[in-house]
Design a protein around this motif. Structure first.
Motif, PDB file in Angstrom:
ATOM      1  N   PHE A 109       0.820  -1.212   0.000  1.00 62.36           N
ATOM      2  CA  PHE A 109       0.000   0.000   0.000  1.00 62.36           C
ATOM      3  C   PHE A 109       0.853   1.260   0.000  1.00 62.36           C
ATOM      4  O   PHE A 109       1.908   1.317   0.632  1.00 62.36           O
ATOM      5  CB  PHE A 109      -0.941   0.004   1.206  1.00 62.36           C
ATOM      6  CG  PHE A 109      -1.922  -1.138   1.190  1.00 62.36           C
ATOM      7  CD1 PHE A 109      -3.028  -1.102   0.359  1.00 62.36           C
ATOM      8  CD2 PHE A 109      -1.709  -2.261   1.981  1.00 62.36           C
ATOM      9  CE1 PHE A 109      -3.925  -2.163   0.314  1.00 62.36           C
ATOM     10  CE2 PHE A 109      -2.602  -3.327   1.952  1.00 62.36           C
ATOM     11  CZ  PHE A 109      -3.714  -3.278   1.109  1.00 62.36           C
ATOM     12  N   ASP A 110       0.341   2.287  -0.699  1.00 61.41           N
ATOM     13  CA  ASP A 110       1.012   3.591  -0.734  1.00 61.41           C
ATOM     14  C   ASP A 110       0.661   4.432   0.483  1.00 61.41           C
ATOM     15  O   ASP A 110       1.451   5.267   0.903  1.00 61.41           O
ATOM     16  CB  ASP A 110       0.598   4.343  -1.999  1.00 61.41           C
ATOM     17  CG  ASP A 110       0.957   3.578  -3.253  1.00 61.41           C
ATOM     18  OD1 ASP A 110       2.163   3.460  -3.534  1.00 61.41           O
ATOM     19  OD2 ASP A 110       0.048   3.084  -3.937  1.00 61.41           O
ATOM     20  N   GLY A 111      -0.528   4.252   1.026  1.00 62.25           N
ATOM     21  CA  GLY A 111      -0.964   4.997   2.190  1.00 62.25           C
ATOM     22  C   GLY A 111      -1.803   4.122   3.088  1.00 62.25           C
ATOM     23  O   GLY A 111      -2.590   3.296   2.623  1.00 62.25           O
ATOM     24  N   ILE A 112      -1.628   4.307   4.401  1.00 68.06           N
ATOM     25  CA  ILE A 112      -2.316   3.465   5.382  1.00 68.06           C
ATOM     26  C   ILE A 112      -2.880   4.344   6.491  1.00 68.06           C
ATOM     27  O   ILE A 112      -2.189   5.215   7.027  1.00 68.06           O
ATOM     28  CB  ILE A 112      -1.344   2.425   5.979  1.00 68.06           C
ATOM     29  CG1 ILE A 112      -0.926   1.405   4.910  1.00 68.06           C
ATOM     30  CG2 ILE A 112      -1.956   1.722   7.184  1.00 68.06           C
ATOM     31  CD1 ILE A 112       0.120   0.416   5.370  1.00 68.06           C
ATOM     32  N   ALA A 113      -4.147   4.104   6.831  1.00 65.27           N
ATOM     33  CA  ALA A 113      -4.797   4.743   7.978  1.00 65.27           C
ATOM     34  C   ALA A 113      -5.039   3.680   9.028  1.00 65.27           C
ATOM     35  O   ALA A 113      -5.807   2.743   8.805  1.00 65.27           O
ATOM     36  CB  ALA A 113      -6.110   5.395   7.560  1.00 65.27           C
ATOM     37  N   ALA A 114      -4.373   3.816  10.173  1.00 62.65           N
ATOM     38  CA  ALA A 114      -4.465   2.821  11.245  1.00 62.65           C
ATOM     39  C   ALA A 114      -5.141   3.456  12.450  1.00 62.65           C
ATOM     40  O   ALA A 114      -4.532   4.260  13.160  1.00 62.65           O
ATOM     41  CB  ALA A 114      -3.084   2.298  11.610  1.00 62.65           C
ATOM     42  N   GLY A 115      -6.404   3.100  12.689  1.00 60.48           N
ATOM     43  CA  GLY A 115      -7.153   3.679  13.785  1.00 60.48           C
ATOM     44  C   GLY A 115      -7.229   2.764  14.986  1.00 60.48           C
ATOM     45  O   GLY A 115      -7.434   1.561  14.844  1.00 60.48           O
ATOM     46  N   ALA A 116      -7.064   3.344  16.174  1.00 64.48           N
ATOM     47  CA  ALA A 116      -7.178   2.603  17.439  1.00 64.48           C
ATOM     48  C   ALA A 116      -6.603   1.202  17.308  1.00 64.48           C
ATOM     49  O   ALA A 116      -7.285   0.209  17.611  1.00 64.48           O
ATOM     50  CB  ALA A 116      -8.637   2.541  17.885  1.00 64.48           C
ATOM     51  N   PRO A 117      -5.366   1.064  16.850  1.00 68.12           N
ATOM     52  CA  PRO A 117      -4.862  -0.269  16.491  1.00 68.12           C
ATOM     53  C   PRO A 117      -4.720  -1.206  17.677  1.00 68.12           C
ATOM     54  O   PRO A 117      -4.173  -0.845  18.711  1.00 68.12           O
ATOM     55  CB  PRO A 117      -3.492   0.036  15.858  1.00 68.12           C
ATOM     56  CG  PRO A 117      -3.097   1.364  16.411  1.00 68.12           C
ATOM     57  CD  PRO A 117      -4.375   2.125  16.614  1.00 68.12           C
ATOM     58  N   ALA A 118      -5.224  -2.423  17.487  1.00 67.53           N
ATOM     59  CA  ALA A 118      -5.038  -3.483  18.474  1.00 67.53           C
ATOM     60  C   ALA A 118      -3.672  -4.114  18.232  1.00 67.53           C
ATOM     61  O   ALA A 118      -3.543  -5.328  18.089  1.00 67.53           O
ATOM     62  CB  ALA A 118      -6.148  -4.521  18.343  1.00 67.53           C
ATOM     63  N   ASN A 119      -2.649  -3.259  18.168  1.00 63.87           N
ATOM     64  CA  ASN A 119      -1.324  -3.737  17.766  1.00 63.87           C
ATOM     65  C   ASN A 119      -0.754  -4.749  18.755  1.00 63.87           C
ATOM     66  O   ASN A 119      -0.107  -5.710  18.354  1.00 63.87           O
ATOM     67  CB  ASN A 119      -0.354  -2.562  17.553  1.00 63.87           C
ATOM     68  CG  ASN A 119      -0.306  -1.608  18.720  1.00 63.87           C
ATOM     69  OD1 ASN A 119      -0.949  -1.814  19.751  1.00 63.87           O
ATOM     70  ND2 ASN A 119       0.464  -0.540  18.578  1.00 63.87           N
ATOM     71  N   ASP A 120      -1.017  -4.544  20.032  1.00 61.13           N
ATOM     72  CA  ASP A 120      -0.552  -5.470  21.064  1.00 61.13           C
ATOM     73  C   ASP A 120      -1.702  -6.413  21.406  1.00 61.13           C
ATOM     74  O   ASP A 120      -2.218  -6.437  22.522  1.00 61.13           O
ATOM     75  CB  ASP A 120      -0.089  -4.680  22.281  1.00 61.13           C
ATOM     76  CG  ASP A 120       0.749  -5.509  23.220  1.00 61.13           C
ATOM     77  OD1 ASP A 120       0.966  -6.707  22.941  1.00 61.13           O
ATOM     78  OD2 ASP A 120       1.186  -4.963  24.248  1.00 61.13           O
ATOM     79  N   LEU A 121      -2.108  -7.203  20.429  1.00 62.12           N
ATOM     80  CA  LEU A 121      -3.355  -7.959  20.490  1.00 62.12           C
ATOM     81  C   LEU A 121      -3.436  -8.902  21.680  1.00 62.12           C
ATOM     82  O   LEU A 121      -4.488  -9.054  22.303  1.00 62.12           O
ATOM     83  CB  LEU A 121      -3.524  -8.754  19.194  1.00 62.12           C
ATOM     84  CG  LEU A 121      -4.810  -9.559  19.045  1.00 62.12           C
ATOM     85  CD1 LEU A 121      -5.997  -8.622  18.895  1.00 62.12           C
ATOM     86  CD2 LEU A 121      -4.720 -10.489  17.841  1.00 62.12           C
ATOM     87  N   ILE A 122      -2.335  -9.552  22.022  1.00 62.02           N
ATOM     88  CA  ILE A 122      -2.364 -10.569  23.072  1.00 62.02           C
ATOM     89  C   ILE A 122      -2.579  -9.922  24.432  1.00 62.02           C
ATOM     90  O   ILE A 122      -3.445 -10.348  25.210  1.00 62.02           O
ATOM     91  CB  ILE A 122      -1.062 -11.402  23.051  1.00 62.02           C
ATOM     92  CG1 ILE A 122      -0.930 -12.147  21.725  1.00 62.02           C
ATOM     93  CG2 ILE A 122      -1.040 -12.400  24.201  1.00 62.02           C
ATOM     94  CD1 ILE A 122      -0.382 -11.336  20.597  1.00 62.02           C
ATOM     95  N   VAL A 123      -1.800  -8.897  24.755  1.00 63.30           N
ATOM     96  CA  VAL A 123      -1.963  -8.215  26.037  1.00 63.30           C
ATOM     97  C   VAL A 123      -3.356  -7.596  26.136  1.00 63.30           C
ATOM     98  O   VAL A 123      -4.007  -7.653  27.181  1.00 63.30           O
ATOM     99  CB  VAL A 123      -0.870  -7.149  26.217  1.00 63.30           C
ATOM    100  CG1 VAL A 123      -1.128  -6.317  27.482  1.00 63.30           C
ATOM    101  CG2 VAL A 123       0.502  -7.800  26.288  1.00 63.30           C
TER     102      VAL A 123
END
Length: 615
Positions: A243-257
């Motif tokens: 992707f050329d551009g990405i919008a990441a909202g309220a990311p559950a980046n640390d999904l396990i914790v």
């Protein structure tokens, strides 16, 4: 701890697999006013020099008509496009006004559905048939996914989306059935959910676009919130060419914790160990919210029912402690005071070591705590619905425990280390986005400050670690963070909660228009806008000029605090926000085989030291 973190940041990243025959997005432009429709099958004129921007900052690009009819998509040869077999199951011409899921189509499309092996990933792709402006937008999926939803909620005024001029797709990420988690008994489904599903969908969708219009998409974008935000970051981290551009909202980046300690804590801490009944009940939430506003609403110079910068708020719930003889409905018991403070501060072990970020839920969002604070003392807490499926099926590389209960989760350092190993393929916390930045990718992170599901501190920590690892100047060239006061999880809340992130991502990717203020609105039940406010790139905040309506964004300017309010950055999982931890997995029958990433024993040592400084 700092030395250990630097050592982790200097480790080599695992080699990224190639993205197969993915279609590279070329840099050209877009026209908001469609060019005259061309005859069926003809090719529109393409001018790569036509890169001047229009009033929205988007590039000017001529519209393109299909090079084939919709039915012909069924016979496309998509062999070799991705690492699995692609089967198109339907290609249906739909008119403008047709309802697909919860969306009404603004223009006619060719609606394509299919599957991607070796698992059972479903995808849906909508191809405009009366003028495609050469963009592709992939929509993320929330929760544990398990459904198809071609939707772009953060594109409320993005013209290519609202006019139906953009190709859009979504995937169920390898399974149906959503949040019960039992789908994770399949090793391939785990991989597709973790990172492969969105990548394979991007490869397939762009290949179909290339054939349908006889040209590739000029620009490709991803828009996701919640787990969709994690998917967005996973794309930037593992597949920087997608992707050329990405919008990441309220990311559950640390999904396990998030789906263990974070969601379990307000349920566990709120139960009386003697009676088994819940202590703090939802009826007290308006009282707590009013007290928090009284303490901190006016800190920004405007009393408007929203705490603009909760990190600067030092609300003390003990101010609500019941006096002798006071009506219990108007105050808090000592136990309730302790629970309110614990919900805000987040999960710890018995020694005060933080098992998640040091602010779990921000002050000002108490009305949204009804997610996990029950109505009656019999409960249950709604957050259990997020924890149990994860403990039962996703907190393992191989195996399951369908009978899992909250008591299986131990709030100790040892319990933490036993819980989070699957982070090496499920989490999206690697802050080194150098490959994505080198190819010109643009990323906008955003988070609502009243989020009841995912702490904004995790997004702030990710952004700060990105600057630490890559350097502030380099990070500033391709990423921005926006924090929206009064906005709950992916929308809603007490503040202005309608806004357009996608146009800003597109304009930055296409014409180099750097994101500035984003205007958010409150729209009432009749569709009338009752308040607008600007939100500026972090760490700037909006400040009232002192004249004019406080409901008008025009009367606010950007103000960058001299220093951010101090928040203890140390917690037991701080090392998760370091480069090089990711593993790549393969399904071997019913088993998951993951390789790569740093040695887990090194993390164990670092975590133990992190706990020492996290008290």
């Amino acid at each position: 701890m700092l030395a250990a973190s630097r050592a982790l940041r200097n480790t080599r990243r695992p080699k990224r697999p190639t993205s197969g025959r993915s279609i590279a997005c070329l840099i050209t432009a877009f026209v908001l006013t469609l060019t005259i429709a061309m005859p069926f099958g003809a090719n529109a004129t393409n001018s790569n020099s036509n890169t001047n921007a229009n009033s929205t900052g988007l590039a000017n690009l001529p519209a393109v008509m299909p090079a084939m009819n919709c039915a012909a998509v069924m016979s496309m040869d998509l062999s070799g496009v991705t690492d699995g077999t692609v089967t198109i199951t339907s290609a249906t011409a739909l008119p403008a006004g047709a309802v697909v899921g919860k969306n009404t189509l603004p223009a006619p499309v060719c609606d394509v559905k299919g599957t991607i092996g070796p698992g059972a990933s479903l995808f849906e792709l909508q191809l405009p048939t009366q003028g495609w402006t050469q963009r592709y937008l992939q929509a993320g999926c929330g929760g544990l996914c398990g459904n198809l939803s071609v939707n772009a909620p953060m594109a409320s005024t993005c013209v290519p989306v609202t006019n139906g001029q953009i190709a859009m797709a979504a995937t169920d990420m390898g399974h149906e059935g959503g949040n019960d988690g039992s789908w994770a008994l399949s090793a391939q489904a785990k991989i597709d959910f973790a990172y492969r599903g969105e990548h394979a969908t991007a490869q397939v969708a762009k290949a179909i676009i290339n054939k349908f219009y006889a040209r590739p998409a000029k620009y490709s974008y991803f828009d996701g919130c919640s787990d969709g935000g994690r998917e967005a970051l996973m794309e930037a981290q593992r597949f920087p060419d997608d992707f050329d551009g990405i919008a990441a909202g309220a990311p559950a980046n640390d999904l396990i914790v998030q789906n263990t300690f974070h969601h379990a804590w307000p349920a566990v801490i709120n139960v009386d160990p003697k009676t088994g009944k819940y202590i703090l009940l939802a009826s007290k939430l308006p009282l707590i919210h009013a007290a928090a506003l009284k303490a901190c609403d006016s800190l920004d110079g405007v009393t408007d029912g929203v705490i603009d910068n909760p990190r600067a708020c030092h609300f003390d719930p003990s101010t609500l402690l019941c006096a002798k003889g006071q009506d219990a409905s108007t105050c808090l018991s000592p136990a309730e005071v302790g629970i309110v403070r614990a919900i805000h501060d987040g999960a710890t072990d018995s020694n005060g070591v933080h098992l998640e970020q040091t602010i779990s839920r921000e002050w000002g969002g108490e009305l949204n705590w009804s997610l996990f604070v029950p109505v009656t003392d019999a409960g249950p807490s709604g957050s259990i619905n997020f924890v149990l499926p994860f403990l039962a099926y996703l907190d393992y590389f191989n195996g399951s425990k369908p009978s899992a209960t909250l008591s299986d989760l131990k709030f100790t350092i040892e319990g933490f280390m036993k819980t989070v190993p699957t982070s090496n393929y499920l989490a999206a916390t690697d802050p080194d986005l150098s490959p994505f930045a080198r190819r010109g990718g643009k990323l906008i992170l955003w988070h609502g400050l009243e989020d009841q599901h995912i702490t904004p501190e995790g997004t702030i920590e990710y952004y700060e670690q990105m600057k630490n690892v890559m350097g502030s100047d380099k990070a500033d060239q391709f990423t921005r963070l926006y924090l929206f006061p009064g906005v709950a999880h992916c929308g809603g809340g007490e503040g202005p909660n309608t806004f357009d992130i996608v146009t800003s991502v597109m304009a930055w990717a296409e014409t180099g228009t750097k994101p500035g203020k984003i205007v958010a609105s409150i729209i009432d039940s009749t569709g009338q806008t009752t308040r607008t406010r600007p939100v500026f790139p972090y760490p700037a905040v909006a400040r009232y000029t002192g004249s004019g309506s406080t409901d008008d964004a025009a009367n606010f300017v950007a103000n960058t605090p001299n220093s951010e309010p101090y928040v203890n950055p140390h917690w037991i999982g701080e090392w998760l926000y370091s480069p090089g931890y990711e593993a790549w997995c393969q399904a071997q029958g019913s088993l998951l085989n993951c390789k790569g990433g740093n040695n887990w024993s090194d993390y164990r040592k670092i975590s133990t030291h992190a706990g020492d400084s996290g008290k």
